[in-house]
Scaffold this motif. Sequence first.
Motif, PDB file in Angstrom:
ATOM      1  N   TYR A 103       0.846  -1.191   0.000  1.00 13.07           N
ATOM      2  CA  TYR A 103       0.000   0.000   0.000  1.00 13.07           C
ATOM      3  C   TYR A 103       0.880   1.238   0.000  1.00 13.07           C
ATOM      4  N   ARG A 104       0.260   2.350  -0.351  1.00 12.99           N
ATOM      5  CA  ARG A 104       1.000   3.601  -0.435  1.00 12.99           C
ATOM      6  C   ARG A 104       1.526   4.000   0.946  1.00 12.99           C
ATOM      7  N   GLY A 105       2.774   4.359   0.993  1.00 15.17           N
ATOM      8  CA  GLY A 105       3.393   4.753   2.256  1.00 15.17           C
ATOM      9  C   GLY A 105       4.125   3.640   2.967  1.00 15.17           C
ATOM     10  N   LEU A 106       4.135   2.422   2.385  1.00 14.45           N
ATOM     11  CA  LEU A 106       4.802   1.303   3.041  1.00 14.45           C
ATOM     12  C   LEU A 106       6.301   1.550   3.163  1.00 14.45           C
ATOM     13  N   THR A 107       6.892   2.134   2.120  1.00 14.69           N
ATOM     14  CA  THR A 107       8.329   2.438   2.166  1.00 14.69           C
ATOM     15  C   THR A 107       8.642   3.456   3.253  1.00 14.69           C
ATOM     16  N   VAL A 108       7.744   4.424   3.420  1.00 11.75           N
ATOM     17  CA  VAL A 108       7.939   5.430   4.468  1.00 11.75           C
ATOM     18  C   VAL A 108       7.881   4.779   5.840  1.00 11.75           C
ATOM     19  N   ILE A 109       6.975   3.814   6.006  1.00 12.44           N
ATOM     20  CA  ILE A 109       6.866   3.110   7.290  1.00 12.44           C
ATOM     21  C   ILE A 109       8.140   2.324   7.572  1.00 12.44           C
ATOM     22  N   TYR A 110       8.684   1.652   6.549  1.00 11.75           N
ATOM     23  CA  TYR A 110       9.961   0.957   6.719  1.00 11.75           C
ATOM     24  C   TYR A 110      11.037   1.928   7.204  1.00 11.75           C
ATOM     25  N   ALA A 111      11.085   3.094   6.558  1.00  9.12           N
ATOM     26  CA  ALA A 111      12.111   4.078   6.903  1.00  9.12           C
ATOM     27  C   ALA A 111      11.941   4.583   8.337  1.00  9.12           C
ATOM     28  N   LEU A 112      10.684   4.811   8.750  1.00 11.74           N
ATOM     29  CA  LEU A 112      10.438   5.314  10.100  1.00 11.74           C
ATOM     30  C   LEU A 112      10.818   4.286  11.164  1.00 11.74           C
ATOM     31  N   ILE A 113      10.503   3.015  10.897  1.00 12.77           N
ATOM     32  CA  ILE A 113      10.831   1.976  11.874  1.00 12.77           C
ATOM     33  C   ILE A 113      12.342   1.832  12.026  1.00 12.77           C
ATOM     34  N   ASN A 114      13.049   1.924  10.921  1.00  9.83           N
ATOM     35  CA  ASN A 114      14.500   1.718  10.939  1.00  9.83           C
ATOM     36  C   ASN A 114      15.285   3.007  11.168  1.00  9.83           C
ATOM     37  N   GLN A 115      14.587   4.128  11.375  1.00  9.86           N
ATOM     38  CA  GLN A 115      15.266   5.410  11.515  1.00  9.86           C
ATOM     39  C   GLN A 115      16.269   5.443  12.672  1.00  9.86           C
ATOM     40  N   PRO A 116      15.967   4.845  13.840  1.00  9.56           N
ATOM     41  CA  PRO A 116      16.970   4.868  14.921  1.00  9.56           C
ATOM     42  C   PRO A 116      18.300   4.224  14.548  1.00  9.56           C
ATOM     43  N   LEU A 117      18.312   3.343  13.551  1.00  9.59           N
ATOM     44  CA  LEU A 117      19.563   2.736  13.114  1.00  9.59           C
ATOM     45  C   LEU A 117      20.409   3.715  12.309  1.00  9.59           C
ATOM     46  N   MET A 118      19.752   4.682  11.666  1.00  6.25           N
ATOM     47  CA  MET A 118      20.445   5.615  10.790  1.00  6.25           C
ATOM     48  C   MET A 118      20.842   6.902  11.519  1.00  6.25           C
ATOM     49  N   VAL A 119      20.034   7.308  12.487  1.00 15.55           N
ATOM     50  CA  VAL A 119      20.308   8.548  13.211  1.00 15.55           C
ATOM     51  C   VAL A 119      21.394   8.297  14.253  1.00 15.55           C
ATOM     52  N   PRO A 120      22.358   9.206  14.407  1.00  9.23           N
ATOM     53  CA  PRO A 120      23.364   9.034  15.469  1.00  9.23           C
ATOM     54  C   PRO A 120      22.705   8.872  16.832  1.00  9.23           C
ATOM     55  N   GLU A 121      23.241   7.969  17.639  1.00  9.27           N
ATOM     56  CA  GLU A 121      22.617   7.664  18.923  1.00  9.27           C
ATOM     57  C   GLU A 121      22.563   8.881  19.828  1.00  9.27           C
ATOM     58  N   ILE A 122      23.518   9.771  19.713  1.00 11.12           N
ATOM     59  CA  ILE A 122      23.529  10.963  20.557  1.00 11.12           C
ATOM     60  C   ILE A 122      22.314  11.828  20.265  1.00 11.12           C
ATOM     61  N   VAL A 123      21.846  11.845  19.021  1.00  9.25           N
ATOM     62  CA  VAL A 123      20.656  12.622  18.674  1.00  9.25           C
ATOM     63  C   VAL A 123      19.425  12.035  19.359  1.00  9.25           C
ATOM     64  N   SER A 124      19.291  10.710  19.292  1.00  7.12           N
ATOM     65  CA  SER A 124      18.178  10.051  19.979  1.00  7.12           C
ATOM     66  C   SER A 124      18.250  10.287  21.485  1.00  7.12           C
ATOM     67  N   ALA A 125      19.452  10.263  22.037  1.00  2.46           N
ATOM     68  CA  ALA A 125      19.612  10.458  23.480  1.00  2.46           C
ATOM     69  C   ALA A 125      19.175  11.855  23.899  1.00  2.46           C
ATOM     70  N   VAL A 126      19.579  12.873  23.158  1.00  4.83           N
ATOM     71  CA  VAL A 126      19.188  14.250  23.493  1.00  4.83           C
ATOM     72  C   VAL A 126      17.681  14.425  23.353  1.00  4.83           C
ATOM     73  N   ALA A 127      17.097  13.851  22.285  1.00  2.00           N
ATOM     74  CA  ALA A 127      15.654  13.958  22.084  1.00  2.00           C
ATOM     75  C   ALA A 127      14.887  13.292  23.225  1.00  2.00           C
TER      76      ALA A 127
END
Length: 272
Positions: A103-127
């Motif tokens: 369905y439309r947006g499935l790729t976006v959902i994949y990206a959102l779920i896997n986003q913590p793997l791509m974002v530096p951990e320090i960014v997640s920690a501050v957020a």
Amino acid sequence: MAEARARTRPFSVKRLPGFTTVAIICFVALYAPIITLVVYSFNAGTSVAVWEGFSWRWYAAAWENEQVQDASIRSVIIASWAAAIATTLATMAALATTRTRPYRGLTVIYALINQPLMVPEIVSAVALLIFFAMIKVATGYSGLGYLIAAHSAFCIPFAYLPIRARLESMDLTLEAAAADLYATPWMAFRRVTLPLLWPGILAGAMLAFVISLDDVVITEFVKSAGQDTLPTYMLGQIRRTLTPEMNAISTVFLGISIGLVTVFFFLNRRRK
């Protein structure tokens, strides 16, 4: 004559000059420090750089250290809860992204779920620090719940990947056959999908447990006073004084991580 044979010899990707040397250098750079740490955990002296004989002294000291015991128990509690929550959410997310029509947006959902793997951990920690600080001010609660929630959020993609991989390798015709035999969706899931998916769920849970157990950055930002986990306790001790006791704790930590990752590897290889 030799030059002529060399020019006519076909190129083979299996023979790359210098590859063995480069591989050896890489392995030495990766594992020499770890091997040194393990060896010096058995040092009888107080120095981490001068060998003074073999001894179990520092393992006994770590075992009897009440701060190490408290931090270890706290780490296991947080990692267990985080692994359970992250694996449950990851399983539901994997089912929602693999057991439906595209369905439309499935790729976006994949990206959102896997986003913590791509974002530096320090960014997640501050957020997470900012987000939980607002909740602490509003509620006055400052318990372990914040660390469990933070670790769970960070571990979801690590649990999601093996579960999704397992689902994608499973034959859909088995579930279709269960539906043809008048099984309800819940019954088909419980009797067909879940037994086949179980190795992937266990693998995801173990991977999430190891990631949570080893985490330092997010824990350091989110924890309150008196909530040190074993990695943050070790970091604090290293800032003060460095003894082979830290080597002993690190060696035990390393052994646990290797054991869990090994089990994860073999579980993820299972195909039925």
